[in-house]
Design a protein around this motif. Structure first.
Motif, PDB file in Angstrom:
ATOM      1  N   CYS A   1     -11.641  52.632  51.459  1.00 58.02           N
ATOM      2  CA  CYS A   1     -10.817  52.154  52.572  1.00 58.02           C
ATOM      3  C   CYS A   1     -11.667  51.484  53.660  1.00 58.02           C
ATOM      4  CB  CYS A   1     -10.048  53.357  53.096  1.00 58.02           C
ATOM      5  SG  CYS A   1      -9.220  53.153  54.624  1.00 58.02           S
ATOM      6  N   LEU A   2     -12.929  51.899  53.765  1.00 54.94           N
ATOM      7  CA  LEU A   2     -13.768  51.373  54.853  1.00 54.94           C
ATOM      8  C   LEU A   2     -14.890  50.475  54.346  1.00 54.94           C
ATOM      9  CD1 LEU A   2     -14.108  54.690  56.884  1.00 54.94           C
ATOM     10  CD2 LEU A   2     -12.503  52.827  57.293  1.00 54.94           C
ATOM     11  N   ALA A   3     -14.711  49.950  53.122  1.00 56.63           N
ATOM     12  CA  ALA A   3     -15.813  49.194  52.499  1.00 56.63           C
ATOM     13  C   ALA A   3     -16.367  48.115  53.431  1.00 56.63           C
ATOM     14  CB  ALA A   3     -15.331  48.580  51.193  1.00 56.63           C
ATOM     15  N   ASP A   4     -15.464  47.368  54.086  1.00 52.38           N
ATOM     16  CA  ASP A   4     -15.952  46.260  54.927  1.00 52.38           C
ATOM     17  C   ASP A   4     -16.756  46.764  56.123  1.00 52.38           C
ATOM     18  OD1 ASP A   4     -13.611  47.419  55.867  1.00 52.38           O
ATOM     19  OD2 ASP A   4     -13.001  45.629  56.966  1.00 52.38           O
ATOM     20  N   ILE A   5     -16.258  47.829  56.745  1.00 50.99           N
ATOM     21  CA  ILE A   5     -16.969  48.362  57.923  1.00 50.99           C
ATOM     22  C   ILE A   5     -18.329  48.916  57.491  1.00 50.99           C
ATOM     23  CG2 ILE A   5     -16.925  50.123  59.740  1.00 50.99           C
ATOM     24  CD1 ILE A   5     -13.940  49.882  59.829  1.00 50.99           C
ATOM     25  N   LEU A   6     -18.340  49.585  56.361  1.00 45.12           N
ATOM     26  CA  LEU A   6     -19.606  50.169  55.905  1.00 45.12           C
ATOM     27  C   LEU A   6     -20.605  49.072  55.556  1.00 45.12           C
ATOM     28  CD1 LEU A   6     -18.120  53.036  53.710  1.00 45.12           C
ATOM     29  CD2 LEU A   6     -19.314  53.278  55.893  1.00 45.12           C
ATOM     30  N   ARG A   7     -20.092  47.998  54.959  1.00 39.41           N
ATOM     31  CA  ARG A   7     -20.981  46.882  54.611  1.00 39.41           C
ATOM     32  C   ARG A   7     -21.576  46.260  55.871  1.00 39.41           C
ATOM     33  NH1 ARG A   7     -17.688  45.097  50.673  1.00 39.41           N
ATOM     34  NH2 ARG A   7     -16.617  43.721  52.127  1.00 39.41           N
ATOM     35  N   ALA A   8     -20.700  46.050  56.876  1.00 41.67           N
ATOM     36  CA  ALA A   8     -21.174  45.426  58.117  1.00 41.67           C
ATOM     37  C   ALA A   8     -22.206  46.315  58.799  1.00 41.67           C
ATOM     38  CB  ALA A   8     -20.002  45.168  59.054  1.00 41.67           C
ATOM     39  N   SER A   9     -22.009  47.643  58.693  1.00 45.96           N
ATOM     40  CA  SER A   9     -22.951  48.543  59.345  1.00 45.96           C
ATOM     41  C   SER A   9     -24.310  48.520  58.656  1.00 45.96           C
ATOM     42  CB  SER A   9     -22.431  49.979  59.323  1.00 45.96           C
ATOM     43  OG  SER A   9     -21.304  50.053  60.135  1.00 45.96           O
ATOM     44  N   ASP A  10     -24.286  48.088  57.412  1.00 43.11           N
ATOM     45  CA  ASP A  10     -25.552  48.028  56.676  1.00 43.11           C
ATOM     46  C   ASP A  10     -26.344  46.772  56.987  1.00 43.11           C
ATOM     47  OD1 ASP A  10     -25.328  50.336  55.425  1.00 43.11           O
ATOM     48  OD2 ASP A  10     -24.531  49.557  53.543  1.00 43.11           O
ATOM     49  N   ARG A  11     -25.761  45.934  57.811  1.00 44.13           N
ATOM     50  CA  ARG A  11     -26.354  44.629  58.074  1.00 44.13           C
ATOM     51  C   ARG A  11     -27.835  44.750  58.422  1.00 44.13           C
ATOM     52  NH1 ARG A  11     -26.961  40.513  61.840  1.00 44.13           N
ATOM     53  NH2 ARG A  11     -27.125  42.018  63.503  1.00 44.13           N
ATOM     54  N   LYS A  12     -28.628  43.954  57.735  1.00 41.76           N
ATOM     55  CA  LYS A  12     -30.069  44.009  57.987  1.00 41.76           C
ATOM     56  C   LYS A  12     -30.456  42.905  58.976  1.00 41.76           C
ATOM     57  CE  LYS A  12     -31.203  47.218  54.999  1.00 41.76           C
ATOM     58  NZ  LYS A  12     -29.943  47.926  55.217  1.00 41.76           N
ATOM     59  N   VAL A  13     -31.339  43.268  59.853  1.00 37.59           N
ATOM     60  CA  VAL A  13     -31.836  42.273  60.802  1.00 37.59           C
ATOM     61  C   VAL A  13     -32.904  41.441  60.085  1.00 37.59           C
ATOM     62  CG1 VAL A  13     -32.973  42.003  63.033  1.00 37.59           C
ATOM     63  CG2 VAL A  13     -31.502  43.974  62.621  1.00 37.59           C
ATOM     64  N   THR A  14     -32.917  40.127  60.339  1.00 35.61           N
ATOM     65  CA  THR A  14     -33.933  39.302  59.677  1.00 35.61           C
ATOM     66  C   THR A  14     -35.054  38.956  60.656  1.00 35.61           C
ATOM     67  OG1 THR A  14     -32.911  37.218  60.319  1.00 35.61           O
ATOM     68  CG2 THR A  14     -32.146  38.194  58.251  1.00 35.61           C
ATOM     69  N   ILE A  15     -36.200  38.586  60.078  1.00 34.70           N
ATOM     70  CA  ILE A  15     -37.355  38.230  60.924  1.00 34.70           C
ATOM     71  C   ILE A  15     -37.010  37.001  61.775  1.00 34.70           C
ATOM     72  CG2 ILE A  15     -39.747  37.404  60.872  1.00 34.70           C
ATOM     73  CD1 ILE A  15     -40.195  39.180  58.450  1.00 34.70           C
ATOM     74  N   GLU A  16     -36.254  36.067  61.187  1.00 36.85           N
ATOM     75  CA  GLU A  16     -35.896  34.856  61.931  1.00 36.85           C
ATOM     76  C   GLU A  16     -35.065  35.208  63.176  1.00 36.85           C
ATOM     77  OE1 GLU A  16     -35.752  35.138  58.623  1.00 36.85           O
ATOM     78  OE2 GLU A  16     -37.465  33.807  58.297  1.00 36.85           O
ATOM     79  N   GLU A  17     -34.124  36.130  62.959  1.00 37.72           N
ATOM     80  CA  GLU A  17     -33.295  36.542  64.095  1.00 37.72           C
ATOM     81  C   GLU A  17     -34.159  37.167  65.185  1.00 37.72           C
ATOM     82  OE1 GLU A  17     -29.300  38.848  63.584  1.00 37.72           O
ATOM     83  OE2 GLU A  17     -30.324  38.677  61.660  1.00 37.72           O
ATOM     84  N   ILE A  18     -35.092  37.992  64.758  1.00 39.45           N
ATOM     85  CA  ILE A  18     -35.971  38.658  65.730  1.00 39.45           C
ATOM     86  C   ILE A  18     -36.756  37.610  66.508  1.00 39.45           C
ATOM     87  CG2 ILE A  18     -38.009  40.151  65.954  1.00 39.45           C
ATOM     88  CD1 ILE A  18     -36.932  41.728  63.544  1.00 39.45           C
TER      89      ILE A  18
END
Ligand SMILES: Nc1ncnc2c1ncn2[C@@H]1O[C@H](COP(=O)(O)OP(=O)(O)OP(=O)(O)O)[C@@H](O)[C@H]1O
Length: 450
Positions: free
Chosen positions: A345-362
């Motif tokens: 039921c929460l697949a999308d929220i769980l996926r978004a929470s797993d979001r990895k930060v990238t070096i470029e973003e940093i």
């Protein structure tokens, strides 16, 4: 006149008077009759009718006439009054009646759920909670302003509403005004437009407690900042309590005048930290108790709340949303809330929470924060003003991404892994002694992790 015509007229008025005015003054009007050039409305109070008459009467008449209902006069009657229902309010040629305290003090509506009772206290927010409690006691002002800051959805607004509720309970006569910085600006601009600036100043200087949410909004808005500054000073001089919230510390708000920053730092500045596991679990348990009452008979398996507290780390709003959806879904399909159900039921929220930060973003965020060029992150310059932010970005890349030192080195213009290691160590060392740097890092982490 049909209801539809009134709906149309209201739409026109919305465009004309703006959303805030519309919600506050036009929406509550109930059209009860229209004949012989007189439109009659029911209003909550006498003052309300008088205010609408003075400020929006022309617009309303004009719109009605445009819609094919020529109207010369508006009459207002107070609803639920013991008098005959449509007793008109005399068009008062006399001075404007003195507004009742809570009529002119219309701030943003308070959410009845945001009380101290429903606020779960944990390590990350204990100081903010204690300071808010102190303000809510309404005793002598000990710190002014109380400045609460922290990332999205961590409970700042909840605490501000809780203060307002508590004060209203303890001191019903106190003039407490809570509003967002955006509303402050809106009311200021409106006052300028309508040449009501004196009234505006009078109102804001007459409150006992002023609470302004999301103050970062006024950054870069010069005349609003100016007015805010004067309001602020006037209230502090009168020893009236001010509570402010923002998404970052006063010194970190870009385009905010220095004198305002320094004023905001004069009182107690409290950081609402990102939640930890225990706090998240506490909040989930409290909300689950509430839902169990609502959805009687719904069973939640052991380990589900722990799983959510562990996996959804972004902010409390997302956490609450997840639980709400879970209970709603489980009650719809009539099933026990198990781990499997939660994962589906929460697949999308769980996926978004797993979001990895990238070096470029940093690199991008750090360059923005220190006002240097992105290209300097990977370039060869050794100037301290560039080398230090670069090391900050290296440090964050090491801690927020799973990349190895050689990989990080490659993204920083092909530097050797020993250079990266040196950069990371340097920042670790400096953080122990340089509080500005550790504040910077905390802010950057928060911005990057959302
Ligand atoms: N410690 C807490 N206990 C219970 N509920 C909480 C807590 N912290 C946050 N919440 C809930 O999380 C939601 C988001 O909180 P709130 O709106 O106060 O966040 P905020 O810090 O003002 O964020 P934003 O900057 O986005 O406005 C609200 O529903 C609030 O009740």
């Amino acid at each position: 006149m049909t209801n539809e015509t009134w709906v149309q007229v209201r739409e026109g008025l919305l465009k004309r008077v703006g959303k805030n005015n519309f919600v506050t003054w036009i929406e509550p009007l109930r059209l009860t009759g229209l004949s012989e050039g007189v439109a009659r409305f029911e209003v909550p109070t006498l003052f309300f009718g008088d205010w609408v008459q003075r400020n929006f009467g022309d617009h309303i008449r004009h719109r009605l006439t445009e819609a094919g209902e020529p109207v010369e006069r508006l009459e207002f009657a107070v609803s639920n009054s013991p008098r005959p229902p449509l007793q008109p309010v005399k068009a008062a040629p006399v001075a404007r009646p003195k507004p009742q305290p809570d009529e002119d003090l219309r701030g943003a509506p308070l959410d009845a759920r945001f009380t101290f009772d429903s606020f779960v206290v944990g390590k990350p927010n204990e100081l903010a909670h204690a300071a808010a409690r102190r303000v809510a006691e309404g005793g002598p002002v000990t710190f002014n302003p109380l400045f609460l800051y922290g990332g999205v959805g961590l409970g700042k607004t909840h605490l501000m509403h809780a203060i307002a509720h508590e004060l209203q309970k303890r001191q019903p006569q106190a003039r407490v005004l809570y509003l967002s910085a955006e509303q402050f600006m809106y009311r200021f601009v409106q006052a300028l437009r309508e040449r009501e600036i004196l009234g505006f100043k009078e109102l804001f200087r007459s409150v006992d407690v002023l609470m302004v949410d999301d103050v970062q909004f006024i950054a870069g808005k010069d005349s609003t900042q100016e007015e805010f500054f004067h309001t602020f000073n006037a209230l502090v001089d009168q020893n009236k309590q001010i509570v402010i919230s923002a998404d970052r510390a006063p010194g970190e708000i870009k385009d905010l005048e220095e004198r305002i920053k320094s004023r905001l730092q004069c009182g107690l500045v409290v950081d609402v930290h990102p939640t930890d596991y225990e706090l998240r679990l506490g909040i989930l348990q409290q909300k689950a108790d509430f839902y169990r009452e609502q959805y009687k008979g719904l069973v939640i398996a052991d380990g589900v709340l722990e799983f959510l507290a562990h996996r959804i780390t972004s902010n409390v709003r997302v956490l609450e949303g997840a639980l709400t959806r879970l209970f709603a879904f489980a009650s719809l399909v009539g099933r026990e809330i198990t781990l499997d159900l939660a994962q589906d039921c929460l697949a999308d929220i769980l996926r978004a929470s797993d979001r990895k930060v990238t070096i470029e973003e940093i690199q991008r965020k750090v360059a923005e924060h220190y006002n240097i060029r992105l290209s300097d992150m990977i370039g060869p310059k050794r100037l301290r003003t560039i080398a230090r932010p670069r090391q900050v970005a290296m440090y964050l890349s090491k801690h927020l991404t799973p990349r190895s030192l050689p990989e990080i080195g490659r993204r920083f213009g092909g530097r050797d892994h020993t250079t990266i290691m040196h950069g990371v160590r340097k920042i670790e060392e400096l953080m122990a002694t340089d509080s500005q740097l550790s504040d910077d890092l905390q802010l950057l982490r928060r911005l990057l992790q959302g």
